[in-house]
Design a protein around this motif. Sequence first.
Motif, PDB file in Angstrom:
ATOM      1  N   ASN A 188       0.848  -1.283  -0.113  1.00  0.00           N
ATOM      2  CA  ASN A 188      -0.184   0.029  -0.095  1.00  0.00           C
ATOM      3  C   ASN A 188       0.934   1.414  -0.205  1.00  0.00           C
ATOM      4  O   ASN A 188       0.946   2.039   0.949  1.00  0.00           O
ATOM      5  CB  ASN A 188      -0.963  -0.196   1.057  1.00  0.00           C
ATOM      6  N   PRO A 189       1.481   1.432  -1.309  1.00  0.00           N
ATOM      7  CA  PRO A 189       2.221   2.682  -1.194  1.00  0.00           C
ATOM      8  C   PRO A 189       1.379   4.058  -1.018  1.00  0.00           C
ATOM      9  O   PRO A 189       0.366   4.207  -1.491  1.00  0.00           O
ATOM     10  CB  PRO A 189       3.298   2.561  -2.374  1.00  0.00           C
ATOM     11  N   THR A 190       2.355   4.969  -0.575  1.00  0.00           N
ATOM     12  CA  THR A 190       1.832   6.226  -0.366  1.00  0.00           C
ATOM     13  C   THR A 190       2.666   7.248  -1.500  1.00  0.00           C
ATOM     14  O   THR A 190       3.700   6.684  -2.037  1.00  0.00           O
ATOM     15  CB  THR A 190       2.040   6.809   0.721  1.00  0.00           C
ATOM     16  N   TYR A 191       2.259   8.415  -1.728  1.00  0.00           N
ATOM     17  CA  TYR A 191       2.911   9.129  -2.866  1.00  0.00           C
ATOM     18  C   TYR A 191       4.378   9.353  -2.171  1.00  0.00           C
ATOM     19  O   TYR A 191       5.260   9.311  -2.997  1.00  0.00           O
ATOM     20  CB  TYR A 191       2.199  10.726  -2.750  1.00  0.00           C
ATOM     21  N   GLU A 192       4.469   9.940  -0.934  1.00  0.00           N
ATOM     22  CA  GLU A 192       5.785  10.055  -0.230  1.00  0.00           C
ATOM     23  C   GLU A 192       6.808   8.839  -0.365  1.00  0.00           C
ATOM     24  O   GLU A 192       8.046   9.158  -0.845  1.00  0.00           O
ATOM     25  CB  GLU A 192       5.687  10.461   1.015  1.00  0.00           C
ATOM     26  N   LEU A 193       6.266   7.621  -0.214  1.00  0.00           N
ATOM     27  CA  LEU A 193       7.063   6.401  -0.152  1.00  0.00           C
ATOM     28  C   LEU A 193       7.538   6.163  -2.002  1.00  0.00           C
ATOM     29  O   LEU A 193       8.453   5.794  -2.232  1.00  0.00           O
ATOM     30  CB  LEU A 193       6.172   5.239   0.076  1.00  0.00           C
ATOM     31  N   VAL A 194       6.431   6.560  -2.671  1.00  0.00           N
ATOM     32  CA  VAL A 194       6.747   6.081  -4.241  1.00  0.00           C
ATOM     33  C   VAL A 194       7.886   7.030  -4.722  1.00  0.00           C
ATOM     34  O   VAL A 194       8.501   6.830  -5.407  1.00  0.00           O
ATOM     35  CB  VAL A 194       5.341   6.375  -5.074  1.00  0.00           C
ATOM     36  N   CYS A 195       7.629   8.306  -4.173  1.00  0.00           N
ATOM     37  CA  CYS A 195       8.627   9.350  -4.613  1.00  0.00           C
ATOM     38  C   CYS A 195      10.103   9.003  -4.214  1.00  0.00           C
ATOM     39  O   CYS A 195      11.144   9.685  -4.964  1.00  0.00           O
ATOM     40  CB  CYS A 195       8.165  10.754  -4.185  1.00  0.00           C
ATOM     41  N   THR A 196      10.303   8.202  -3.256  1.00  0.00           N
ATOM     42  CA  THR A 196      11.684   7.735  -3.065  1.00  0.00           C
ATOM     43  C   THR A 196      12.102   6.789  -4.146  1.00  0.00           C
ATOM     44  O   THR A 196      13.519   6.634  -4.085  1.00  0.00           O
ATOM     45  CB  THR A 196      11.746   7.112  -1.463  1.00  0.00           C
ATOM     46  N   GLY A 197      11.366   6.248  -4.817  1.00  0.00           N
ATOM     47  CA  GLY A 197      11.924   5.323  -5.952  1.00  0.00           C
ATOM     48  C   GLY A 197      12.246   3.942  -5.289  1.00  0.00           C
ATOM     49  O   GLY A 197      12.811   3.150  -6.014  1.00  0.00           O
ATOM     50  N   SER A 198      11.860   3.813  -4.004  1.00  0.00           N
ATOM     51  CA  SER A 198      12.267   2.329  -3.474  1.00  0.00           C
ATOM     52  C   SER A 198      10.882   1.207  -3.458  1.00  0.00           C
ATOM     53  O   SER A 198      11.279   0.227  -3.137  1.00  0.00           O
ATOM     54  CB  SER A 198      12.474   2.706  -1.929  1.00  0.00           C
ATOM     55  N   THR A 199       9.999   1.819  -3.933  1.00  0.00           N
ATOM     56  CA  THR A 199       8.827   0.675  -3.974  1.00  0.00           C
ATOM     57  C   THR A 199       8.657   0.082  -5.433  1.00  0.00           C
ATOM     58  O   THR A 199       8.022  -0.875  -5.478  1.00  0.00           O
ATOM     59  CB  THR A 199       7.412   1.747  -4.060  1.00  0.00           C
ATOM     60  N   GLY A 200       9.331   0.361  -6.383  1.00  0.00           N
ATOM     61  CA  GLY A 200       9.221  -0.138  -7.640  1.00  0.00           C
ATOM     62  C   GLY A 200       7.951   0.350  -8.563  1.00  0.00           C
ATOM     63  O   GLY A 200       7.813   0.139  -9.678  1.00  0.00           O
ATOM     64  N   HIS A 201       7.079   1.240  -7.737  1.00  0.00           N
ATOM     65  CA  HIS A 201       5.765   1.538  -8.633  1.00  0.00           C
ATOM     66  C   HIS A 201       6.121   2.809  -9.491  1.00  0.00           C
ATOM     67  O   HIS A 201       6.978   3.634  -9.159  1.00  0.00           O
ATOM     68  CB  HIS A 201       4.858   2.232  -7.501  1.00  0.00           C
ATOM     69  N   ALA A 202       5.531   2.838 -10.322  1.00  0.00           N
ATOM     70  CA  ALA A 202       5.395   4.026 -11.401  1.00  0.00           C
ATOM     71  C   ALA A 202       4.103   4.839 -11.080  1.00  0.00           C
ATOM     72  O   ALA A 202       3.107   4.274 -10.876  1.00  0.00           O
ATOM     73  CB  ALA A 202       5.404   3.361 -12.770  1.00  0.00           C
ATOM     74  N   GLU A 203       4.178   6.057 -11.250  1.00  0.00           N
ATOM     75  CA  GLU A 203       3.119   7.015 -11.451  1.00  0.00           C
ATOM     76  C   GLU A 203       2.214   6.555 -12.556  1.00  0.00           C
ATOM     77  O   GLU A 203       2.870   6.650 -13.641  1.00  0.00           O
ATOM     78  CB  GLU A 203       3.482   8.312 -11.283  1.00  0.00           C
ATOM     79  N   ALA A 204       0.996   6.453 -12.525  1.00  0.00           N
ATOM     80  CA  ALA A 204       0.405   6.174 -13.640  1.00  0.00           C
ATOM     81  C   ALA A 204      -1.042   6.504 -13.852  1.00  0.00           C
ATOM     82  O   ALA A 204      -1.319   7.114 -12.841  1.00  0.00           O
ATOM     83  CB  ALA A 204       0.294   4.589 -13.712  1.00  0.00           C
ATOM     84  N   VAL A 205      -1.674   6.293 -14.867  1.00  0.00           N
ATOM     85  CA  VAL A 205      -3.189   6.577 -14.802  1.00  0.00           C
ATOM     86  C   VAL A 205      -3.729   5.342 -15.572  1.00  0.00           C
ATOM     87  O   VAL A 205      -3.395   4.870 -16.292  1.00  0.00           O
ATOM     88  CB  VAL A 205      -3.490   7.874 -15.780  1.00  0.00           C
ATOM     89  N   ALA A 206      -5.290   5.372 -14.969  1.00  0.00           N
ATOM     90  CA  ALA A 206      -6.056   4.529 -15.534  1.00  0.00           C
ATOM     91  C   ALA A 206      -6.971   5.286 -16.421  1.00  0.00           C
ATOM     92  O   ALA A 206      -7.621   6.044 -15.939  1.00  0.00           O
ATOM     93  CB  ALA A 206      -6.970   3.596 -14.634  1.00  0.00           C
ATOM     94  N   VAL A 207      -6.854   4.989 -17.640  1.00  0.00           N
ATOM     95  CA  VAL A 207      -7.846   5.740 -18.608  1.00  0.00           C
ATOM     96  C   VAL A 207      -8.890   4.912 -19.006  1.00  0.00           C
ATOM     97  O   VAL A 207      -8.670   3.853 -19.841  1.00  0.00           O
ATOM     98  CB  VAL A 207      -6.978   6.279 -19.780  1.00  0.00           C
ATOM     99  N   THR A 208      -9.987   5.379 -18.617  1.00  0.00           N
ATOM    100  CA  THR A 208     -11.316   4.532 -19.321  1.00  0.00           C
ATOM    101  C   THR A 208     -12.062   5.417 -20.349  1.00  0.00           C
ATOM    102  O   THR A 208     -12.311   6.554 -20.068  1.00  0.00           O
ATOM    103  CB  THR A 208     -12.313   4.688 -18.101  1.00  0.00           C
ATOM    104  N   PHE A 209     -12.176   4.836 -21.396  1.00  0.00           N
ATOM    105  CA  PHE A 209     -12.540   5.383 -22.686  1.00  0.00           C
ATOM    106  C   PHE A 209     -13.590   4.482 -23.360  1.00  0.00           C
ATOM    107  O   PHE A 209     -13.842   3.163 -23.342  1.00  0.00           O
ATOM    108  CB  PHE A 209     -11.530   5.913 -23.740  1.00  0.00           C
TER     109      PHE A 209
END
Length: 175
Positions: free
Chosen positions: A38-59
């Motif tokens: 359950n990453p937070t923005y602050e944790l993701v910003c460290t680059g240590s979670t492996g997560h990418a900032e992404a968008v789910a685009v529904t169309f």
Amino acid sequence: MRTFHLAGGCFWCLDAVYRTIEGVSDVVSGYTGGHVENPTYELVCTGSTGHAEAVAVTFDPDVVPADVILDIFFTLHDPRQLNRQGNDVGTQYRSAMFYGDEEQKVLFEAARDRASEIWDGGIVTEISPLGRYIIAEDYHQDFFAMNPGQGYCLAVALPKVNKVRKAYAPYVKAR
């Protein structure tokens, strides 16, 4: 309706651009591709979670074709930059497409191939299976519209929005 999960730098830019496209019913900023539950923005910003900032685009593909959604993705960011977009540096800003099924994988690969004909240099966009998608904090949703005078929005997001509006004018929502 279809949903694509795309990462191309800061999710604020992708969110801002896709909200201007006719047939897009929802854009949800979030995190995917990582190993933290359950990453937070602050944790993701460290680059240590492996997560990418992404968008789910529904169309609605009857209004805007899937190929257009994907070509917009390759227009609004530089897919040749490894783990960065401009001054945003780190794996959380990588260029990535996360597919939910084999059909999406094929569409994503075809879009990457089309983009390689336009961009000089090697495209580094990752195409990976979609894992868990974690919705980002509320203040990241529709950030551009909620913060139009914010420096990042003016300097980085607005030029991307304008570039896509010009290149994909037939698909832009009336203001």
